[in-house]
Design a protein around this motif. Structure first.
Motif, PDB file in Angstrom:
ATOM      1  N   LEU A  11       0.831  -1.207   0.000  1.00 16.84           N
ATOM      2  CA  LEU A  11       0.000   0.000   0.000  1.00 16.84           C
ATOM      3  C   LEU A  11       0.862   1.253   0.000  1.00 16.84           C
ATOM      4  O   LEU A  11       1.932   1.284   0.610  1.00 16.84           O
ATOM      5  N   VAL A  12       0.375   2.300  -0.636  1.00 14.86           N
ATOM      6  CA  VAL A  12       1.120   3.564  -0.675  1.00 14.86           C
ATOM      7  C   VAL A  12       0.795   4.349   0.596  1.00 14.86           C
ATOM      8  O   VAL A  12       0.188   5.420   0.555  1.00 14.86           O
ATOM      9  N   GLU A  13       1.218   3.786   1.737  1.00 18.30           N
ATOM     10  CA  GLU A  13       0.925   4.415   3.027  1.00 18.30           C
ATOM     11  C   GLU A  13       2.163   4.494   3.920  1.00 18.30           C
ATOM     12  O   GLU A  13       2.585   5.562   4.318  1.00 18.30           O
ATOM     13  N   SER A  14       2.722   3.346   4.255  1.00 17.92           N
ATOM     14  CA  SER A  14       3.905   3.310   5.101  1.00 17.92           C
ATOM     15  C   SER A  14       5.052   2.646   4.334  1.00 17.92           C
ATOM     16  O   SER A  14       4.881   1.522   3.837  1.00 17.92           O
ATOM     17  N   PRO A  15       6.180   3.346   4.196  1.00 15.93           N
ATOM     18  CA  PRO A  15       6.573   4.622   4.781  1.00 15.93           C
ATOM     19  C   PRO A  15       6.237   5.840   3.916  1.00 15.93           C
ATOM     20  O   PRO A  15       6.722   6.947   4.180  1.00 15.93           O
ATOM     21  N   CYS A  16       5.422   5.655   2.899  1.00 13.67           N
ATOM     22  CA  CYS A  16       5.263   6.648   1.841  1.00 13.67           C
ATOM     23  C   CYS A  16       4.736   7.992   2.333  1.00 13.67           C
ATOM     24  O   CYS A  16       5.217   9.059   1.918  1.00 13.67           O
ATOM     25  N   ILE A  17       3.711   7.966   3.202  1.00 12.79           N
ATOM     26  CA  ILE A  17       3.086   9.216   3.616  1.00 12.79           C
ATOM     27  C   ILE A  17       4.070  10.097   4.378  1.00 12.79           C
ATOM     28  O   ILE A  17       4.238  11.281   4.060  1.00 12.79           O
ATOM     29  N   LYS A  18       4.733   9.539   5.360  1.00  8.57           N
ATOM     30  CA  LYS A  18       5.688  10.353   6.128  1.00  8.57           C
ATOM     31  C   LYS A  18       6.918  10.689   5.297  1.00  8.57           C
ATOM     32  O   LYS A  18       7.556  11.725   5.505  1.00  8.57           O
ATOM     33  N   ARG A  19       7.254   9.826   4.348  1.00  8.54           N
ATOM     34  CA  ARG A  19       8.361  10.138   3.448  1.00  8.54           C
ATOM     35  C   ARG A  19       8.033  11.379   2.622  1.00  8.54           C
ATOM     36  O   ARG A  19       8.905  12.210   2.352  1.00  8.54           O
ATOM     37  N   ASN A  20       6.776  11.525   2.213  1.00  6.22           N
ATOM     38  CA  ASN A  20       6.342  12.747   1.538  1.00  6.22           C
ATOM     39  C   ASN A  20       6.642  13.961   2.406  1.00  6.22           C
ATOM     40  O   ASN A  20       7.216  14.960   1.953  1.00  6.22           O
ATOM     41  N   GLY A  21       6.230  13.884   3.674  1.00 10.38           N
ATOM     42  CA  GLY A  21       6.429  15.020   4.569  1.00 10.38           C
ATOM     43  C   GLY A  21       7.880  15.320   4.843  1.00 10.38           C
ATOM     44  O   GLY A  21       8.291  16.490   4.900  1.00 10.38           O
ATOM     45  N   LEU A  22       8.680  14.294   4.998  1.00 11.56           N
ATOM     46  CA  LEU A  22      10.097  14.505   5.310  1.00 11.56           C
ATOM     47  C   LEU A  22      10.874  15.075   4.129  1.00 11.56           C
ATOM     48  O   LEU A  22      11.774  15.906   4.301  1.00 11.56           O
ATOM     49  N   LEU A  23      10.526  14.653   2.913  1.00 10.89           N
ATOM     50  CA  LEU A  23      11.322  15.082   1.765  1.00 10.89           C
ATOM     51  C   LEU A  23      11.039  16.511   1.325  1.00 10.89           C
ATOM     52  O   LEU A  23      11.817  17.074   0.558  1.00 10.89           O
ATOM     53  N   VAL A  24       9.958  17.128   1.819  1.00 10.94           N
ATOM     54  CA  VAL A  24       9.807  18.559   1.515  1.00 10.94           C
ATOM     55  C   VAL A  24      10.946  19.348   2.153  1.00 10.94           C
ATOM     56  O   VAL A  24      11.383  20.371   1.616  1.00 10.94           O
ATOM     57  N   SER A  25      11.437  18.862   3.300  1.00 12.15           N
ATOM     58  CA  SER A  25      12.540  19.567   3.957  1.00 12.15           C
ATOM     59  C   SER A  25      13.817  19.467   3.137  1.00 12.15           C
ATOM     60  O   SER A  25      14.591  20.431   3.047  1.00 12.15           O
ATOM     61  N   LEU A  26      14.047  18.309   2.518  1.00 12.89           N
ATOM     62  CA  LEU A  26      15.229  18.133   1.681  1.00 12.89           C
ATOM     63  C   LEU A  26      15.170  19.051   0.463  1.00 12.89           C
ATOM     64  O   LEU A  26      16.148  19.724   0.132  1.00 12.89           O
ATOM     65  N   GLY A  27      14.009  19.083  -0.202  1.00 12.33           N
ATOM     66  CA  GLY A  27      13.871  19.964  -1.358  1.00 12.33           C
ATOM     67  C   GLY A  27      14.032  21.424  -0.993  1.00 12.33           C
ATOM     68  O   GLY A  27      14.637  22.203  -1.736  1.00 12.33           O
ATOM     69  N   THR A  28      13.496  21.794   0.172  1.00 14.01           N
ATOM     70  CA  THR A  28      13.606  23.188   0.624  1.00 14.01           C
ATOM     71  C   THR A  28      15.057  23.545   0.928  1.00 14.01           C
ATOM     72  O   THR A  28      15.543  24.612   0.537  1.00 14.01           O
ATOM     73  N   LEU A  29      15.766  22.675   1.623  1.00 12.34           N
ATOM     74  CA  LEU A  29      17.164  22.957   1.963  1.00 12.34           C
ATOM     75  C   LEU A  29      18.041  22.981   0.717  1.00 12.34           C
ATOM     76  O   LEU A  29      18.963  23.803   0.609  1.00 12.34           O
ATOM     77  N   ALA A  30      17.765  22.099  -0.246  1.00  9.61           N
ATOM     78  CA  ALA A  30      18.524  22.121  -1.498  1.00  9.61           C
ATOM     79  C   ALA A  30      18.318  23.444  -2.233  1.00  9.61           C
ATOM     80  O   ALA A  30      19.258  23.991  -2.827  1.00  9.61           O
ATOM     81  N   ALA A  31      17.089  23.975  -2.196  1.00 11.46           N
ATOM     82  CA  ALA A  31      16.831  25.286  -2.800  1.00 11.46           C
ATOM     83  C   ALA A  31      17.625  26.368  -2.079  1.00 11.46           C
ATOM     84  O   ALA A  31      18.216  27.256  -2.720  1.00 11.46           O
ATOM     85  N   ASP A  32      17.668  26.299  -0.744  1.00 20.05           N
ATOM     86  CA  ASP A  32      18.468  27.260   0.022  1.00 20.05           C
ATOM     87  C   ASP A  32      19.950  27.152  -0.332  1.00 20.05           C
ATOM     88  O   ASP A  32      20.650  28.170  -0.478  1.00 20.05           O
ATOM     89  N   PHE A  33      20.445  25.924  -0.443  1.00 14.24           N
ATOM     90  CA  PHE A  33      21.842  25.725  -0.838  1.00 14.24           C
ATOM     91  C   PHE A  33      22.125  26.418  -2.168  1.00 14.24           C
ATOM     92  O   PHE A  33      23.108  27.160  -2.310  1.00 14.24           O
ATOM     93  N   ALA A  34      21.258  26.151  -3.155  1.00 16.34           N
ATOM     94  CA  ALA A  34      21.480  26.703  -4.495  1.00 16.34           C
ATOM     95  C   ALA A  34      21.390  28.225  -4.483  1.00 16.34           C
ATOM     96  O   ALA A  34      22.228  28.910  -5.092  1.00 16.34           O
ATOM     97  N   LEU A  35      20.401  28.771  -3.782  1.00 12.61           N
ATOM     98  CA  LEU A  35      20.239  30.228  -3.727  1.00 12.61           C
ATOM     99  C   LEU A  35      21.376  30.893  -2.953  1.00 12.61           C
ATOM    100  O   LEU A  35      21.687  32.066  -3.180  1.00 12.61           O
ATOM    101  N   ALA A  36      22.002  30.133  -2.050  1.00 14.75           N
ATOM    102  CA  ALA A  36      23.164  30.658  -1.310  1.00 14.75           C
ATOM    103  C   ALA A  36      24.432  30.653  -2.156  1.00 14.75           C
ATOM    104  O   ALA A  36      25.457  31.208  -1.748  1.00 14.75           O
ATOM    105  N   GLY A  37      24.370  30.024  -3.335  1.00 15.83           N
ATOM    106  CA  GLY A  37      25.535  29.962  -4.209  1.00 15.83           C
ATOM    107  C   GLY A  37      26.266  28.640  -4.192  1.00 15.83           C
ATOM    108  O   GLY A  37      27.299  28.486  -4.860  1.00 15.83           O
ATOM    109  N   MET A  38      25.755  27.665  -3.456  1.00 20.46           N
ATOM    110  CA  MET A  38      26.394  26.352  -3.428  1.00 20.46           C
ATOM    111  C   MET A  38      26.049  25.595  -4.705  1.00 20.46           C
ATOM    112  O   MET A  38      24.947  25.709  -5.227  1.00 20.46           O
ATOM    113  N   LYS A  39      26.996  24.830  -5.204  1.00 22.92           N
ATOM    114  CA  LYS A  39      26.845  24.180  -6.500  1.00 22.92           C
ATOM    115  C   LYS A  39      27.068  22.672  -6.395  1.00 22.92           C
ATOM    116  O   LYS A  39      27.807  22.209  -5.529  1.00 22.92           O
TER     117      LYS A  39
END
Length: 286
Positions: A212-240
């Motif tokens: 089923l697309v429930e465990s660990p999928c649902i919480k993985r959705n929530g956790l990976l928004v933080s990764l995408g957000t931090l990667a955007a911060d890295f890139a906007l800070a000039g990290m490559k």
């Protein structure tokens, strides 16, 4: 579209933003006008908004996982979280939409049903915390769509083919690229955000408990928004990223093909094969 670098080169030649160049490339490939493409994506944004509102309007649960997004909302109100209010909001929306999907709610599979919470979580957190208007969100969605299209062409977006790196990982990369666009980042920064995100999820398996697309999928959705957000911060800070985005996507495809079948959405390995995972699957069958 098969290459983020081609879009990047087009940006350099035309002086367009990443979203504008991706829109022009899509128009040239499909023969559809830029206005009609934007209108279509505006419709998808409205569909996402419907899902976000419906998901927040009641208590939804799948066969295994109860509604837990409200816990993040209550926790966020305390103001004691380590994560920023933006990330907590994005995670709450993401988990809410993914749970709503498990309850057979109507969602936008962007890029897949199993990763359906990540992009709306990021986009509608932008509306709540950055006061982003629809046009800005559509620009972000255009960029995200281009990243998804290139990923599908060069690798895969299916957990059955490439593991969860190809589903939640791709959604996080798409969301990261959207964030950079909404913040007015450069085309080069968009590509670095994508590469940095994908590099951090290489090898992420698809191991749904009970299939089923429930465990660990649902919480993985929530956790990976933080990764995408931090990667955007890295890139906007000039990290490559030392490795270009297209090559990182290629590597993701290679890793996916190398994963054993048990770790590609079969429910036969990873967390699905844990003692508790197997017991839950048996209870579902009973």
């Amino acid at each position: 579209m098969r290459s983020l670098n081609e879009i990047l080169e087009g940006c350099v030649a035309s002086g367009r933003s990443f979203a504008a160049q991706a829109l022009a490339a899509e128009s040239a490939e499909t023969g559809s006008s830029p206005d009609s493409i934007r209108a279509g994506l505006a419709g998808r944004l409205k569909d996402m908004e419907f899902s976000v509102k419906e998901a927040a309007s009641g208590s939804w649960r799948g066969l295994l996982v109860p509604e837990e997004a409200f816990l993040l909302e209550e926790y966020g109100k305390k103001g004691t979280g380590f994560s920023s209010p933006f990330v907590l909001t994005a995670a709450r929306i993401s988990i809410s939409v993914a749970t709503y999907n498990s309850a057979m709610g109507r969602i936008v599979a962007a890029p897949t049903a199993g990763s359906c919470g990540i992009l709306p979580g990021i986009l509608f957190a932008c509306r709540e915390h950055l006061e982003a208007d629809d046009e800005s969100l559509i620009d972000g969605l255009i960029t995200a769509a281009a990243v998804g299209e290139v990923t599908e062409a060069r690798a895969t977006l299916a957990g059955a083919s490439g593991g969860c790196q190809a589903e939640c990982g791709a959604a996080a990369a798409m969301g990261s690229a959207a964030l950079v666009t909404i913040r007015g980042g450069s085309p080069d920064e968009v590509c670095h955000a994508v590469a940095l995100t994908f590099k951090s999820v290489l090898g992420l398996v698809c191991d749904p408990v009970g299939g089923l697309v429930e465990s660990p999928c649902i919480k993985r959705n929530g956790l990976l928004v933080s990764l995408g957000t931090l990667a955007a911060d890295f890139a906007l800070a000039g990290m490559k990223s030392l490795i270009p985005a297209d090559e990182v996507i290629d590597a993701m495809g290679q890793v996916g093909r190398a994963l054993p079948e048990t770790l590609r959405e079969t429910g036969l390995g990873g967390l699905a094969a844990s003692p508790t995972g197997r017991e839950l699957a048996r209870k579902l069958l009973d």
